[in-house]
Scaffold this motif. Structure first.
Motif, PDB file in Angstrom:
ATOM      1  N   GLY A   1      -4.748  54.320  92.896  1.00 32.89           N
ATOM      2  CA  GLY A   1      -5.010  55.635  92.327  1.00 32.89           C
ATOM      3  C   GLY A   1      -6.435  55.754  91.808  1.00 32.89           C
ATOM      4  O   GLY A   1      -7.108  56.773  92.010  1.00 32.89           O
ATOM      5  N   ALA A   2      -6.926  54.699  91.149  1.00 33.19           N
ATOM      6  CA  ALA A   2      -8.283  54.716  90.606  1.00 33.19           C
ATOM      7  C   ALA A   2      -9.317  54.778  91.727  1.00 33.19           C
ATOM      8  O   ALA A   2     -10.305  55.518  91.640  1.00 33.19           O
ATOM      9  N   VAL A   3      -9.095  54.016  92.796  1.00 33.16           N
ATOM     10  CA  VAL A   3     -10.004  54.046  93.945  1.00 33.16           C
ATOM     11  C   VAL A   3     -10.008  55.432  94.578  1.00 33.16           C
ATOM     12  O   VAL A   3     -11.074  55.964  94.929  1.00 33.16           O
ATOM     13  N   ALA A   4      -8.825  56.030  94.713  1.00 32.28           N
ATOM     14  CA  ALA A   4      -8.725  57.358  95.307  1.00 32.28           C
ATOM     15  C   ALA A   4      -9.451  58.395  94.455  1.00 32.28           C
ATOM     16  O   ALA A   4     -10.181  59.250  94.975  1.00 32.28           O
ATOM     17  N   VAL A   5      -9.272  58.322  93.150  1.00 36.55           N
ATOM     18  CA  VAL A   5      -9.921  59.276  92.247  1.00 36.55           C
ATOM     19  C   VAL A   5     -11.441  59.157  92.344  1.00 36.55           C
ATOM     20  O   VAL A   5     -12.150  60.160  92.499  1.00 36.55           O
ATOM     21  N   ALA A   6     -11.956  57.937  92.252  1.00 37.63           N
ATOM     22  CA  ALA A   6     -13.401  57.729  92.322  1.00 37.63           C
ATOM     23  C   ALA A   6     -13.965  58.201  93.658  1.00 37.63           C
ATOM     24  O   ALA A   6     -15.036  58.819  93.715  1.00 37.63           O
ATOM     25  N   THR A   7     -13.235  57.931  94.733  1.00 36.87           N
ATOM     26  CA  THR A   7     -13.694  58.314  96.070  1.00 36.87           C
ATOM     27  C   THR A   7     -13.732  59.823  96.243  1.00 36.87           C
ATOM     28  O   THR A   7     -14.692  60.379  96.789  1.00 36.87           O
ATOM     29  N   VAL A   8     -12.704  60.505  95.778  1.00 35.49           N
ATOM     30  CA  VAL A   8     -12.655  61.974  95.896  1.00 35.49           C
ATOM     31  C   VAL A   8     -13.776  62.607  95.078  1.00 35.49           C
ATOM     32  O   VAL A   8     -14.457  63.539  95.545  1.00 35.49           O
ATOM     33  N   VAL A   9     -13.989  62.115  93.862  1.00 38.94           N
ATOM     34  CA  VAL A   9     -15.058  62.659  93.012  1.00 38.94           C
ATOM     35  C   VAL A   9     -16.415  62.444  93.672  1.00 38.94           C
ATOM     36  O   VAL A   9     -17.242  63.363  93.751  1.00 38.94           O
ATOM     37  N   THR A  10     -16.651  61.236  94.167  1.00 41.00           N
ATOM     38  CA  THR A  10     -17.922  60.937  94.830  1.00 41.00           C
ATOM     39  C   THR A  10     -18.123  61.832  96.051  1.00 41.00           C
ATOM     40  O   THR A  10     -19.199  62.421  96.232  1.00 41.00           O
TER      41      THR A  10
ATOM     42  N   ALA B   1     -13.578  42.716  86.715  1.00 42.22           N
ATOM     43  CA  ALA B   1     -12.943  43.937  87.203  1.00 42.22           C
ATOM     44  C   ALA B   1     -13.983  44.987  87.602  1.00 42.22           C
ATOM     45  O   ALA B   1     -13.789  45.737  88.567  1.00 42.22           O
ATOM     46  N   ALA B   2     -15.107  45.035  86.885  1.00 31.40           N
ATOM     47  CA  ALA B   2     -16.168  46.004  87.200  1.00 31.40           C
ATOM     48  C   ALA B   2     -16.757  45.728  88.574  1.00 31.40           C
ATOM     49  O   ALA B   2     -16.944  46.648  89.384  1.00 31.40           O
ATOM     50  N   ALA B   3     -17.082  44.460  88.837  1.00 30.94           N
ATOM     51  CA  ALA B   3     -17.646  44.104  90.139  1.00 30.94           C
ATOM     52  C   ALA B   3     -16.634  44.356  91.252  1.00 30.94           C
ATOM     53  O   ALA B   3     -16.973  44.926  92.302  1.00 30.94           O
ATOM     54  N   ARG B   4     -15.408  43.963  91.006  1.00 31.91           N
ATOM     55  CA  ARG B   4     -14.350  44.117  92.021  1.00 31.91           C
ATOM     56  C   ARG B   4     -14.140  45.585  92.364  1.00 31.91           C
ATOM     57  O   ARG B   4     -14.066  45.961  93.548  1.00 31.91           O
ATOM     58  N   PHE B   5     -14.052  46.439  91.340  1.00 38.04           N
ATOM     59  CA  PHE B   5     -13.811  47.854  91.588  1.00 38.04           C
ATOM     60  C   PHE B   5     -15.000  48.482  92.307  1.00 38.04           C
ATOM     61  O   PHE B   5     -14.819  49.301  93.214  1.00 38.04           O
ATOM     62  N   SER B   6     -16.210  48.100  91.922  1.00 35.70           N
ATOM     63  CA  SER B   6     -17.402  48.641  92.573  1.00 35.70           C
ATOM     64  C   SER B   6     -17.377  48.379  94.067  1.00 35.70           C
ATOM     65  O   SER B   6     -17.711  49.273  94.865  1.00 35.70           O
ATOM     66  N   PHE B   7     -16.976  47.186  94.465  1.00 36.21           N
ATOM     67  CA  PHE B   7     -17.007  46.871  95.885  1.00 36.21           C
ATOM     68  C   PHE B   7     -15.780  47.386  96.619  1.00 36.21           C
ATOM     69  O   PHE B   7     -15.848  47.638  97.826  1.00 36.21           O
ATOM     70  N   LEU B   8     -14.672  47.591  95.918  1.00 40.24           N
ATOM     71  CA  LEU B   8     -13.523  48.225  96.563  1.00 40.24           C
ATOM     72  C   LEU B   8     -13.840  49.685  96.892  1.00 40.24           C
ATOM     73  O   LEU B   8     -13.509  50.168  97.979  1.00 40.24           O
ATOM     74  N   ILE B   9     -14.504  50.393  95.973  1.00 42.06           N
ATOM     75  CA  ILE B   9     -14.821  51.792  96.264  1.00 42.06           C
ATOM     76  C   ILE B   9     -15.999  51.914  97.228  1.00 42.06           C
ATOM     77  O   ILE B   9     -16.256  53.011  97.748  1.00 42.06           O
ATOM     78  N   SER B  10     -16.699  50.801  97.462  1.00 41.42           N
ATOM     79  CA  SER B  10     -17.777  50.858  98.456  1.00 41.42           C
ATOM     80  C   SER B  10     -17.220  50.980  99.873  1.00 41.42           C
ATOM     81  O   SER B  10     -17.900  51.503 100.762  1.00 41.42           O
TER      82      SER B  10
END
Length: 272
Positions: free
Chosen positions: A97-106, A190-199
């Protein structure tokens, strides 16, 4: 293309795609200073395929589990027609859900402000200023609170906004998103991991938009595409591993010591 025009952009792409120094800014600077023409779009896509492979090599298992979590959540909501609520059942569903939210906003912000952003970054001098601006949040990560939190939906929204800003050449996507996550109270790992997942969706989406206008420019032989992708993947994987170690040590500010003088030098050199 000349072999140098295969190796050099691939190395620059691999090094700067993940280190928080802006790959687009360095590639644009390389073209402006070395007189190198922009590679054909298809070759640029090959380079991004290589760096995407580097992310998947390190975070592929997590990406698959997160995608599976998102699929489970969606299937449950559809099956129950929302009557069972929209809450996540486990950490993988929450992360999806967090990845989806960040991706849609971007995606929404990048498309909405695409033309103004491209116009604002049309010169090497502007890129130098953006290098300098990008150094600031990295330098201030030394002041980020030590935390071990995760990425909540609201944090994902803010990180998505920051990732959209990184569309500008000279602004690092990885640097901005990791710095933002740290300041929002997300733990270093978690910050590094999330950054690269949304990449992953960011790279795929950017290349899809680029390709939507059709391929243009001189065609490159197949071996150049393969070589460029492999070089970008190998160098990118090494850069990615290095950045993860740096973030774990809380030393993201080291890169500000590179970006700040670079930005000043570029802005002065291209002042006219």
């Amino acid at each position: 293309m000349d072999p140098l025009l295969v190796v050099l952009p691939a190395v620059v792409q691999g090094v700067t795609e993940f280190l928080p120094v802006s790959s687009s800014g360095h590639l644009a600077l390389l073209q402006a200073t070395a007189g190198i023409e922009e590679p054909p779009l298809a070759f640029n896509v090959s380079l991004h395929v290589g760096t995407l492979a580097a992310v998947l090599a390190l975070y592929g298992k997590d990406a698959c589990r997160t995608a599976a979590g998102g699929a489970r959540w969606l299937a449950r909501v559809v099956r129950r027609r929302g009557r069972g609520g929209f809450g996540a059942a486990d950490d993988w569903e929450r992360e999806a859900g967090a990845v989806a939210v960040a991706t849609v906003v971007t995606g929404a912000l990048a498309l909405l402000f695409r033309d103004p952003l491209e116009a604002a970054a049309g010169s090497p001098r502007t890129i130098g200023i953006l290098f300098l601006a990008g150094a600031a949040p990295l330098a201030f990560t030394r002041l980020a609170p030590a935390a071990a939190g995760g990425v909540t939906p609201w944090r994902a929204v803010l990180i998505g906004v920051v990732q959209a800003v990184a569309v500008l050449p000279g602004v690092s996507r990885s640097g901005m998103t990791i710095a933002a996550a740290l300041f929002l109270g997300v733990g270093r790992e978690a910050a590094a991991r999330f950054s690269f997942l949304i990449s992953i969706p960011a790279i795929v989406g950017a290349e899809a938009i680029a390709l939507s206008g059709g391929l243009s420019g001189a065609a490159a032989p197949a071996w150049q595409h393969v070589a460029g992708a492999l070089i970008a993947a190998a160098v990118g994987f090494a850069s990615l591993r290095l950045l993860v170690r740096v973030v774990r040590r809380g030393a993201l500010h080291w890169f500000a010591a590179y970006l700040a003088p670079l930005g000043i030098a570029v802005a002065i050199i291209f002042a006219r």
